[in-house]
Each structure stands twice: as C-alpha cells, then as structure tokens.
Design a protein around this motif. Structure first.
Motif, PDB file in Angstrom:
ATOM      1  N   VAL A  74       0.837  -1.206   0.000  1.00  9.42           N
ATOM      2  CA  VAL A  74       0.000   0.000   0.000  1.00  9.42           C
ATOM      3  C   VAL A  74       0.867   1.249   0.000  1.00  9.42           C
ATOM      4  O   VAL A  74       0.654   2.183  -0.787  1.00  9.42           O
ATOM      5  N   VAL A  75       1.867   1.285   0.871  1.00  7.16           N
ATOM      6  CA  VAL A  75       2.767   2.443   0.958  1.00  7.16           C
ATOM      7  C   VAL A  75       3.507   2.643  -0.362  1.00  7.16           C
ATOM      8  O   VAL A  75       3.626   3.761  -0.868  1.00  7.16           O
ATOM      9  N   PHE A  76       4.006   1.556  -0.946  1.00  7.14           N
ATOM     10  CA  PHE A  76       4.756   1.628  -2.204  1.00  7.14           C
ATOM     11  C   PHE A  76       3.895   2.211  -3.322  1.00  7.14           C
ATOM     12  O   PHE A  76       4.336   3.099  -4.067  1.00  7.14           O
ATOM     13  N   LEU A  77       2.666   1.736  -3.446  1.00  5.62           N
ATOM     14  CA  LEU A  77       1.789   2.182  -4.534  1.00  5.62           C
ATOM     15  C   LEU A  77       1.334   3.623  -4.334  1.00  5.62           C
ATOM     16  O   LEU A  77       1.330   4.425  -5.276  1.00  5.62           O
ATOM     17  N   GLN A  78       0.941   3.964  -3.111  1.00  6.83           N
ATOM     18  CA  GLN A  78       0.470   5.329  -2.863  1.00  6.83           C
ATOM     19  C   GLN A  78       1.571   6.354  -3.058  1.00  6.83           C
ATOM     20  O   GLN A  78       1.310   7.482  -3.480  1.00  6.83           O
ATOM     21  N   ALA A  79       2.819   5.967  -2.775  1.00 13.09           N
ATOM     22  CA  ALA A  79       3.947   6.880  -2.990  1.00 13.09           C
ATOM     23  C   ALA A  79       4.114   7.196  -4.470  1.00 13.09           C
ATOM     24  O   ALA A  79       4.724   8.210  -4.828  1.00 13.09           O
ATOM     25  N   ARG A  80       3.556   6.335  -5.338  1.00 10.68           N
ATOM     26  CA  ARG A  80       3.632   6.540  -6.786  1.00 10.68           C
ATOM     27  C   ARG A  80       2.294   6.970  -7.367  1.00 10.68           C
ATOM     28  O   ARG A  80       2.052   6.862  -8.562  1.00 10.68           O
ATOM     29  N   ASP A  81       1.425   7.463  -6.484  1.00 11.02           N
ATOM     30  CA  ASP A  81       0.135   8.019  -6.876  1.00 11.02           C
ATOM     31  C   ASP A  81      -0.759   7.016  -7.594  1.00 11.02           C
ATOM     32  O   ASP A  81      -1.486   7.343  -8.536  1.00 11.02           O
ATOM     33  N   ILE A  82      -0.688   5.762  -7.166  1.00 11.31           N
ATOM     34  CA  ILE A  82      -1.546   4.711  -7.708  1.00 11.31           C
ATOM     35  C   ILE A  82      -2.664   4.442  -6.705  1.00 11.31           C
ATOM     36  O   ILE A  82      -2.404   4.240  -5.513  1.00 11.31           O
ATOM     37  N   LEU A 128     -11.651   3.864  -1.392  1.00 15.96           N
ATOM     38  CA  LEU A 128     -10.200   3.909  -1.525  1.00 15.96           C
ATOM     39  C   LEU A 128      -9.521   4.247  -0.204  1.00 15.96           C
ATOM     40  O   LEU A 128     -10.090   4.915   0.644  1.00 15.96           O
ATOM     41  N   ASN A 129      -8.304   3.780  -0.061  1.00 16.90           N
ATOM     42  CA  ASN A 129      -7.461   4.192   1.067  1.00 16.90           C
ATOM     43  C   ASN A 129      -6.850   5.543   0.745  1.00 16.90           C
ATOM     44  O   ASN A 129      -6.205   5.709  -0.287  1.00 16.90           O
ATOM     45  N   GLU A 130      -7.084   6.499   1.637  1.00 19.59           N
ATOM     46  CA  GLU A 130      -6.485   7.807   1.425  1.00 19.59           C
ATOM     47  C   GLU A 130      -4.990   7.753   1.745  1.00 19.59           C
ATOM     48  O   GLU A 130      -4.579   7.098   2.696  1.00 19.59           O
ATOM     49  N   PRO A 131      -4.169   8.434   0.947  1.00 23.13           N
ATOM     50  CA  PRO A 131      -2.730   8.466   1.240  1.00 23.13           C
ATOM     51  C   PRO A 131      -2.480   9.068   2.621  1.00 23.13           C
ATOM     52  O   PRO A 131      -3.175   9.988   3.029  1.00 23.13           O
ATOM     53  N   VAL A 132      -1.500   8.531   3.319  1.00 19.61           N
ATOM     54  CA  VAL A 132      -1.180   9.042   4.647  1.00 19.61           C
ATOM     55  C   VAL A 132       0.265   9.538   4.665  1.00 19.61           C
ATOM     56  O   VAL A 132       1.107   9.075   3.899  1.00 19.61           O
ATOM     57  N   THR A 133       0.539  10.469   5.533  1.00 23.68           N
ATOM     58  CA  THR A 133       1.882  11.014   5.660  1.00 23.68           C
ATOM     59  C   THR A 133       2.778  10.037   6.428  1.00 23.68           C
ATOM     60  O   THR A 133       2.285   9.117   7.093  1.00 23.68           O
ATOM     61  N   GLU A 134       4.068  10.255   6.347  1.00 29.08           N
ATOM     62  CA  GLU A 134       5.004   9.417   7.081  1.00 29.08           C
ATOM     63  C   GLU A 134       4.766   9.531   8.586  1.00 29.08           C
ATOM     64  O   GLU A 134       4.858   8.546   9.327  1.00 29.08           O
ATOM     65  N   ALA A 135       4.430  10.747   9.046  1.00 29.71           N
ATOM     66  CA  ALA A 135       4.163  10.953  10.473  1.00 29.71           C
ATOM     67  C   ALA A 135       2.921  10.178  10.914  1.00 29.71           C
ATOM     68  O   ALA A 135       2.898   9.569  11.986  1.00 29.71           O
ATOM     69  N   ALA A 136       1.877  10.183  10.074  1.00 25.44           N
ATOM     70  CA  ALA A 136       0.644   9.453  10.400  1.00 25.44           C
ATOM     71  C   ALA A 136       0.908   7.950  10.424  1.00 25.44           C
ATOM     72  O   ALA A 136       0.377   7.224  11.273  1.00 25.44           O
ATOM     73  N   ARG A 137       1.739   7.486   9.497  1.00 23.70           N
ATOM     74  CA  ARG A 137       2.084   6.061   9.454  1.00 23.70           C
ATOM     75  C   ARG A 137       2.872   5.668  10.701  1.00 23.70           C
ATOM     76  O   ARG A 137       2.672   4.590  11.273  1.00 23.70           O
ATOM     77  N   ARG A 138       3.751   6.546  11.136  1.00 25.31           N
ATOM     78  CA  ARG A 138       4.531   6.285  12.359  1.00 25.31           C
ATOM     79  C   ARG A 138       3.612   6.193  13.563  1.00 25.31           C
ATOM     80  O   ARG A 138       3.745   5.291  14.397  1.00 25.31           O
ATOM     81  N   ARG A 139       2.639   7.115  13.670  1.00 22.92           N
ATOM     82  CA  ARG A 139       1.704   7.076  14.798  1.00 22.92           C
ATOM     83  C   ARG A 139       0.884   5.793  14.782  1.00 22.92           C
ATOM     84  O   ARG A 139       0.631   5.189  15.833  1.00 22.92           O
TER      85      ARG A 139
END
Length: 330
Positions: A74-82, A128-139
């Motif tokens: 999920v992280v990989f794809l969202q980082a590429r705007d998929i 859809l899963n909304e993209p999340v920031t690195e900080a949100a992923r860390r939390r």
C-alpha cells in the motif's frame, strides 16, 4: 474518497481493477482474465508491477486486509500516486459464494478480488485508502505496538492471578513493570507527534473535554480514524461499525445488529462509553432511559457508543467546545 480515481482516470478510458492476493512471503496479482503474476512480498519485487500497471492506463490496485502483510505494498503504490483499496476479506468470500465460485487458491483469489472490485466500483461502493503522511504512518505503527503490549500485559495479569510460588510472582511483577514503562514510552511518543502538529494538537485538546473520553481514546481516534469530522454522523457510525443494520423480510421485523467496521476503534470506544455512562451526564441519562425502556444492557451500550461517537464527530467537524446541553440533543 474518489479523488485518486478521478485524477487517474482519463477521458474515454475505463478504470481497470487489479486484484492482489497477499500472503506473508508472496503476492499473486490478477491483471486481467489472462494475466496473473506472482512476486515476492518485498519492495524490490514491487517494482516489477510498475510496467504492467503503466501499460494498463488508469488502474486501482485492490487487496484484502491481511493483518498487516499488505501495508508495504500500500505504501509503495500510494507513494507513486496509484489508487489503492484494502477491502474486508469477508466481502470477497461472500461475493465468491454468490457467484458460485467455491474453488480456492491464491490465483483464483486474486481473480475474485479483481472481479469484486470492478463490481463494487461500478456501483460506487469501492472505498479507496487515502494516502497518509510518514508521520501518520509512524503514529499508526506506534499505536499498534502499544496495543500489542497492552495485550501482553493482560495475559501476564492473568498469570499473576493463578501464581502461587513467590519467585514466579516476582518474575511476573517484573515483566508487568517493564511493560508499563514501555507502554508509557510509546504513548509519550504518540503524544509528542500529535503535539508537533497544530491541527492534531487542537483536536486532542478539544476532544479531551468530553467526560469519559481519556487520552488513549483520543489518541486512537486521531491516529486510526482520520475521517473523524469529515463524514456525516451516519457515515462515521457505519465506518466504525456501530450503525445498526436492518434484517427485515416481509412482515417479519428482525433484530437490528452491528457488523464490520474498525475493530480497534470500536473496542476503545466501548471502554470510553463504559466510563461515559457514569461520568458523562448526557450519555448517562441516555443509557438510563434506554434501560428503562427495556433495552438489553448490550444494546443500550452500543447505542451510547454511537451517540458518543457522533458527539465527537460533530465537535471535530464544527470545532465547537464540549457542550452538555447540545450533547443531550445530539
């Protein structure tokens, strides 16, 4: 939540669904009826997906929730705007049974996920899963770790209840003490991340005003329910899994029941509601009124969970402070 799909869709082009069956070690990817790929579940292998996905035009990659094994993809794809959608596995199995597809293996599952996704998208029911920031992923990762430690602590407390040997008791108490320290450290890290974000900091201060709602509840909501304040009360209740569903047929009126939703949020909300039925006057009166009407305690508590959630959602949406008079009417 359809912004990613809309952004990727080109005029005259149909959005294509890509189904992925996720396992711990590998991914089975259904691109179309004649193309299925199998790759390792690691970031180096994910790059093998980019060319086939690019060749398809606008796509949405759909997979089942697998307890975390899907997160790297999920992280990989969202980082590429998929566009990505993670769906409840039960919905896929129910769809497969409805289609008479009883055979099951990884490739068949990937195909079924793709077909389900296309049907759900055509009916505007694919979320859809909304993209999340690195900080949100860390939390989110920190909160998951906290919950794991809380579970371990509960097990050790059960062991302590049945322990009779002094050395065993001392050992358990040492572990409990260490777990308490680690939980405190993780909660402090989550709070520090929230304090660094002005919007979340204000939300934390605002929602903590509600009697019965503690810091763990608010941390969980802010971390795992980013939709709070962005959806209607009915939508947020359905998302969390505290909205009652009808089971009527003909003249028969079935018992309403809740189903699905986000388990961790619902569990945290349940504990907050138990406190609110004692210390939050509007929730307490609402709970007592339901019991006086003959409602079962469990039914009354779920209704109070829904009411508490809608109060928090309304506050987050409007930015208003806690108002017990308004909450009584909510």
């Amino acid at each position: 939540m359809s912004t990613l799909i809309e952004r990727q869709s080109a005029p005259g082009k149909q959005l294509q669904m890509i189904g992925v069956d996720v396992a711990k070690q590998k991914l089975d990817v259904s691109v179309d009826d004649s193309t299925t790929l199998t790759i390792d579940n690691d970031e180096a292998s994910f790059k093998q997906l980019l060319k086939p996905l690019a060749d398809r035009g606008p796509v949405c990659v759909v997979m089942e929730a697998t307890g975390g094994y899907e997160r790297k993809l999920v992280v990989f794809l969202q980082a590429r705007d998929i566009a990505v959608a993670v769906v409840n596995p039960k919905r896929i199995r129910d769809y497969a049974k409805a289609m008479g597809a009883y055979a099951k293996n990884d490739r068949i599952d990937a195909d079924m996920i793709r077909h389900y996704a296309q049907t759900a998208h055509d009916k505007n029911r694919l979320q859809l899963n909304e993209p999340v920031t690195e900080a949100a992923r860390r939390r989110d990762n920190l909160l998951r770790r906290r919950n794991q430690l809380v579970g371990q602590r509960a097990i050790e407390k059960q062991h302590l209840e049945s322990a009779t040997d002094k050395d065993t008791v001392r050992s358990i108490k040492r572990i409990l003490k260490q777990l308490d320290k680690e939980i405190d450290k993780i909660e402090a890290l989550i709070k520090a991340d929230i304090e660094a974000d002005d919007r979340l900091k204000n939300s934390l201060k605002q929602l903590m005003q509600v009697p019965g709602v503690g810091d763990v509840t608010v941390l969980t909501l802010l971390t795992q329910l980013p939709e709070l304040g962005k959806l209607s009360n009915k939508e947020i209740a359905a998302l969390v899994g505290v909205a009652p569903y009808a089971r009527d047929s003909g003249k028969k009126t079935g018992r309403r029941a809740i189903f699905g939703g986000r388990t961790q949020i619902r569990s945290t909300l349940y504990m907050a509601t138990l406190s609110a039925t004692r210390f939050n006057q509007p929730i307490k009166l609402f709970y007592q009124r339901l019991l006086a009407q003959g409602k079962l305690k469990k039914v009354a508590l779920v209704a109070c969970m829904r009411k508490l959630l809608t109060i928090l959602n309304s506050m987050a949406k409007t930015g208003n402070e806690w108002n017990p008079n308004f909450a009584t009417q909510a």
